[in-house]
Motif scaffolding. Sequence first.
Motif: not given
Lengths: 525, 309
Positions: B241-256
């Motif tokens: 949901t943020r820091n895309g497109p590579r991502g910085v940490s798992l906290a950037d990911v939401v399981e939708m």
Amino acid sequence: MHLLSIPKWFRRFFALCYFLLVVFVFIDFAGSLKPHTIEWILFPQFVPSLLNFFSVGGALSIGFIIVLLLTLVFGRVYCSFLCPLGVIQDLVSRISKWKRRYKFTTSVPWVRYSILVVVAAFAIGGGVFLLYILDPYSLAGRTFSNLVRPVYFGVNNLLVKVLGVFDSYALAHVPFKGMPWQVLLLSALLIAPIIFMAVGKGRLYCNLICPVGTFLGLVSKVSVFKVSIAASTCTSCRKCESVCKSGCIDIKSQTVDASRCVACFNCLDSCRFDALSYSAIGRKSADKPVSEKSEGVVGNTSRREFFKALGGFVATSAMLSSMSALGAPTKVKEKKEHPVAPPGAESTNRFLDICTACHLCVSQCPTHVLQPSLLQYGVFGIMQPHMDYHSGFCNFECTLCGEVCPTGAILPLMLESKKRTQLGVAKFIKDNCIVHTDKTDCGACSEHCPTKAVKMVPYGEKGLVIPSVDETICIGCGACEYACPTVPFRAIYINGNTSHLVADLPKIQEPEEVKAGSPSDDFPF
Amino acid sequence: MKRREFLKKGLSAGLFTGAFLNMGGLDKIVAGNTSSANANKPIDLVAVKGGAPAAMFDKAIAAMGGMQKFVKKGQKVVIKPNIGWDVPPENGGNTNPELVKRIVEQCFAAGAASVMVFDNTCDAWNRCYENSGIEKSAKQAGAKVIPGNTENYYKEVDIPNGKRLTKAKVHEAILGADVFINVPVLKHHSSAKVTISLKNLMGAVWDRRFWHRNDLHQCIADFATYCKPTLNVVDAYRVMTRNGPRGVSLADVVEMQSLILSTDMVAADAAAAKIFGVEPTDIPHIKMAHELGVGNMNLGELNIERIKM
């Protein structure tokens, strides 16, 4: 087979197998060998091991000690069994064998000893420039990496084309990119005279110039095993002399110059009367033991003493071509004050003091970011690798260069610490950025940034976003510079740190409130 | 050897077909519970949520009429997931490998002669292929995972309807395929705002720099006028949901746990943008593609099947 042929054939078999392995290490692009395996393969390489011992230390850096011990026992076996440049010369000599016979050459020791002294003094006091220009391992490494590798790539790419006709993707095309042509030329110019000498004169380089050969030659003067001629059997037919690529068999005096003998064993079975033997000193069969007449310093008694002392110790040891971006050229030149050294170098000075420019890291680097330098480090650092962010960028999850570097110039880093090692920092030139000049979105830099040190922030009224750099979390990997599409000057570039620093960790934000995307919610449309 | 391979393929294809027919039957029952689509009109878009990636795809493709509607016997299929980054699946930087695997299986079950998978990656390509888990899972299902790492694999095409992008070098696998399945992962994107189906096609061409240099959003839309995938499967299982497109940490990911399936890239992206939490009209390239007639971003005008698992 003649008993005296065994050492020669054993040497040929061993040397060829090991040589091919070393060549493969330098030209392989598929990561077929684990870094640890590569470390072991290069373990006995003298100069890298020596440098590693003094810069890092540890069990994996004692290869040169083993080589020294082997030399004390068997003579210069390193030169014939392990030295890749030695084997290159042997192969060249062999191919051109029909042309000539070898002759004894009078030794000119002052040349090689002077070279050794200058190289050693320079390496200790000034820098490794002369050492890496002359070190046989590094010379061979550069030859494999810069001259053999492109041929290997070419063959692979040709096969890709052939397979393509049959719709097969079994092999992948590999680019040979980023290598400056000047470095290719220099590599060729440095190896050419050695090959030329090998055609006519066998191991002339090893006995005239090579600092490792000279040093091991000194040690081999006191080696346990030596080649010697039994004067009572010798008919002075010169058969052995004609096969000696070191030119160290003097038939007149029926002696073998041990300091120049590379222990190839070619002479042993050349004699019809078995007058030559490879045996421990003091053995009766050789009634005229090796003389160091030509250079002779060390006497027999002192030698025995020397061995008594050493005995126990010895016994225990065993491209850019596709940059077709239209648009106005950028005007502001990047201010690169310092080149960027690879992660694990710790500092530019430390790196330059140790690296022998063997180019193993260059050939192993999966992103082609590590390239030989031209004048980035100055003339006396030519060919020592730097991070070329026009050729690639440092893969965030990769620590390969430090894992394979045999000298310790690039230290192996744990992934977590590599991810924080700041090689340099990104500098943004707004006047070059197309978000500013063209008023269109781009963000290639931020897209590639693994720590989000390059963040996009609102710019102007059109809802555009422009890069902004947080230097505290930037690690200088160069992803931004590589991705930036402006030419000729980039809108973002890395200025190297002379000493590498530790970057702050990116702040881990709280997980986002799950909005519409919650699995339990209804569809938002 | 060849015969054995042929037999193996034939056998597995047969098995999958069988399994697939079964699933189709089940789906009709389940779909009946949540369906909101007009049964008399063809379905434009299927949205699924609440299941595992592969299971959601099975539901979606069944609702769409089954894979055999899109993949005919003996056809060559190319699948283009997002494999852009050297990150593991849980980071949400790449398309879910389980989803890719199931799509490959379904293609073979429908009778595909060959299935190829590739991406023009951003990080070192073989590391991306490996770390994403996609190479392994696609190969397990019988796909050929092919490289896209050098210009040699790309051939120039004209884009007559492009405003800024009039030429592009497209991967030969796409040019030679009968069926092209676009499998993006829904992510935040620092410059394109979100990356979904339209943006995913940037990995189908060679010279991305040109796009960045010459109005990124317009180039994305322009390319879509030329390249229309047969199917677009949007992986919104793990969403960065943020820091895309590579991502910085798992906290950037939401399981939708969501998935969108459509033949219309613009519609798929509009729906996925909504799931992400942004209005399609706020994403310039979606709007531009809509205006160029690539597809329809007005979800209200579409016949949508919604499935909750």
